[in-house]
Design a protein around this motif. Structure first.
Motif, PDB file in Angstrom:
ATOM      1  N   GLN A  33       0.842  -1.176   0.000  1.00  8.05           N
ATOM      2  CA  GLN A  33       0.000   0.000   0.000  1.00  8.05           C
ATOM      3  C   GLN A  33       0.889   1.242   0.000  1.00  8.05           C
ATOM      4  OE1 GLN A  33      -2.941  -0.205   3.164  1.00  8.05           O
ATOM      5  NE2 GLN A  33      -3.285  -2.388   2.842  1.00  8.05           N
ATOM      6  N   GLN A  48      -3.518   0.455  -3.330  1.00 11.23           N
ATOM      7  CA  GLN A  48      -3.110  -0.867  -2.881  1.00 11.23           C
ATOM      8  C   GLN A  48      -2.841  -1.733  -4.100  1.00 11.23           C
ATOM      9  OE1 GLN A  48      -5.533  -2.986   0.304  1.00 11.23           O
ATOM     10  NE2 GLN A  48      -6.305  -3.844  -1.591  1.00 11.23           N
TER      11      GLN A  48
ATOM     12  N   HIS B  29     -16.055  -0.151  11.357  1.00 11.65           N
ATOM     13  CA  HIS B  29     -14.746  -0.735  11.074  1.00 11.65           C
ATOM     14  C   HIS B  29     -14.399  -1.757  12.152  1.00 11.65           C
ATOM     15  CE1 HIS B  29     -12.835   2.397   8.153  1.00 11.65           C
ATOM     16  NE2 HIS B  29     -13.996   1.930   7.736  1.00 11.65           N
ATOM     17  N   SER B  95      -9.902  -0.039   9.753  1.00  8.81           N
ATOM     18  CA  SER B  95     -10.275  -0.494   8.411  1.00  8.81           C
ATOM     19  C   SER B  95     -11.523  -1.366   8.510  1.00  8.81           C
ATOM     20  CB  SER B  95      -9.117  -1.254   7.745  1.00  8.81           C
ATOM     21  OG  SER B  95      -8.849  -2.463   8.418  1.00  8.81           O
ATOM     22  N   LEU B  96     -12.158  -1.563   7.358  1.00  8.12           N
ATOM     23  CA  LEU B  96     -13.412  -2.320   7.318  1.00  8.12           C
ATOM     24  C   LEU B  96     -13.249  -3.734   7.814  1.00  8.12           C
ATOM     25  CD1 LEU B  96     -15.260  -1.378   4.015  1.00  8.12           C
ATOM     26  CD2 LEU B  96     -16.187  -1.333   6.336  1.00  8.12           C
ATOM     27  N   ARG B 101      -7.828 -10.667   3.287  1.00 10.92           N
ATOM     28  CA  ARG B 101      -8.163  -9.649   2.296  1.00 10.92           C
ATOM     29  C   ARG B 101      -7.659  -8.305   2.794  1.00 10.92           C
ATOM     30  NH1 ARG B 101     -14.089  -7.521   0.213  1.00 10.92           N
ATOM     31  NH2 ARG B 101     -13.236  -5.653  -0.776  1.00 10.92           N
ATOM     32  N   TYR B 103      -7.278  -4.381   3.356  1.00  7.99           N
ATOM     33  CA  TYR B 103      -8.140  -3.207   3.339  1.00  7.99           C
ATOM     34  C   TYR B 103      -7.307  -1.959   3.567  1.00  7.99           C
ATOM     35  CZ  TYR B 103     -12.260  -6.217   3.859  1.00  7.99           C
ATOM     36  OH  TYR B 103     -13.245  -7.145   3.677  1.00  7.99           O
ATOM     37  N   GLU B 104      -7.747  -0.853   2.962  1.00  7.97           N
ATOM     38  CA  GLU B 104      -7.033   0.389   3.220  1.00  7.97           C
ATOM     39  C   GLU B 104      -7.281   0.814   4.658  1.00  7.97           C
ATOM     40  OE1 GLU B 104      -9.800   2.449   0.257  1.00  7.97           O
ATOM     41  OE2 GLU B 104      -9.204   4.071   1.599  1.00  7.97           O
ATOM     42  N   GLN B 105      -6.283   1.438   5.230  1.00 11.54           N
ATOM     43  CA  GLN B 105      -6.364   1.881   6.607  1.00 11.54           C
ATOM     44  C   GLN B 105      -6.590   3.394   6.637  1.00 11.54           C
ATOM     45  OE1 GLN B 105      -3.232   0.316   9.121  1.00 11.54           O
ATOM     46  NE2 GLN B 105      -3.356  -1.700   8.166  1.00 11.54           N
TER      47      GLN B 105
END
Lengths: 113, 116
Positions: A33, A48, B29, B95-96, B101, B103-105
């Motif tokens: 990321q 990402q 989240h 994050s979600l 998987r 996830y963006e933070q």
């Protein structure tokens, strides 16, 4: 443990010039990321990359993930003063390291008008 | 919508004292992360929660550091017997989800801790 190295540490460019920062991991990553941190601010997610050899573009920004999933780069075309900040790559190792991001030390970008 | 919030924004404490830093993640989240950032460095991972449990606490530097998330939402990072070397900006992110998987933070503004 996993280490993520980022170069260069600093980059000064004239507005309109291109900029590239490189990221190398000591181990294979599950994903990488990229974040941007403005002076005095907090990291903000940019993108990402998950697949080997993946290339993604966001307007003037191009992100690449290496074939071996151990390196990555961010290239900015025709920099603008709004691009100023520190760019961090952050790798996720997978296995028992899912969820744990290891950040590089960042590249500080200065753009002179 | 509201982002990640952290309180206090600044904390000055004397060496040896106990401090608590609070993080309120984005609603919904399930994953929450704590990082520490020193000047000129990237964020350093401390601990990651999935729901109420600590999924990975391998970044906590020693047993003076402890974090909780009792109801799966707000988290508190607790530092006992603070040392001058603990001075840094403590960042919280949520994050979600987490796990396999990615996830963006989303990061909060941080708490700047100064130990005198």
């Amino acid at each position: 443990g996993q280490q993520v190295m980022q170069i260069p540490q600093y980059q000064h460019v004239q507005e309109g010039e291109d900029f590239t920062t490189y990221c190398n991991s000591s181990t294979t990553l599950s994903n990488i990321q990229w974040y941007k941190q403005r002076p005095g601010g907090h990291p903000v997610f940019l993108i990402q990359l998950v697949k080997s050899g993946e290339v993604k573009k966001q307007k003037r920004l191009t992100f690449q993930f290496g074939e071996a999933k151990k390196n990555s780069s961010l290239h900015i075309t025709a920099t603008q003063t709004t691009d100023v900040g520190t760019y961090f790559c952050a790798g996720e190792g997978g296995g028992t390291s899912y969820g744990k991001l290891t950040f590089g030390q960042g590249t500080i970008l200065t753009v002179h008008p | 919508g509201a982002g990640v919030s952290q309180t206090p924004s600044n904390k000055v404490t004397e060496k040896g004292k106990y401090v608590e830093l609070r993080c309120d993640p984005i609603s919904g989240h399930t994953a929450l992360y704590w990082y520490r950032q020193s000047l000129g460095q990237g964020p350093e991972f401390l601990i990651y929660f999935q729901g109420t449990g600590a999924a990975d606490d391998s970044g906590l530097p020693n047993d003076r550091f402890f974090a909780v998330r009792p109801e799966g939402s707000v988290s508190t990072l607790k530092i006992q017997r603070t040392e001058r070397g603990d001075s840094a900006v403590y960042l919280c992110a949520s994050s979600l989800g987490g796990g396999r998987r990615p996830y963006e933070q989303y990061f909060g503004p941080g708490t700047r801790l100064t130990v005198t």
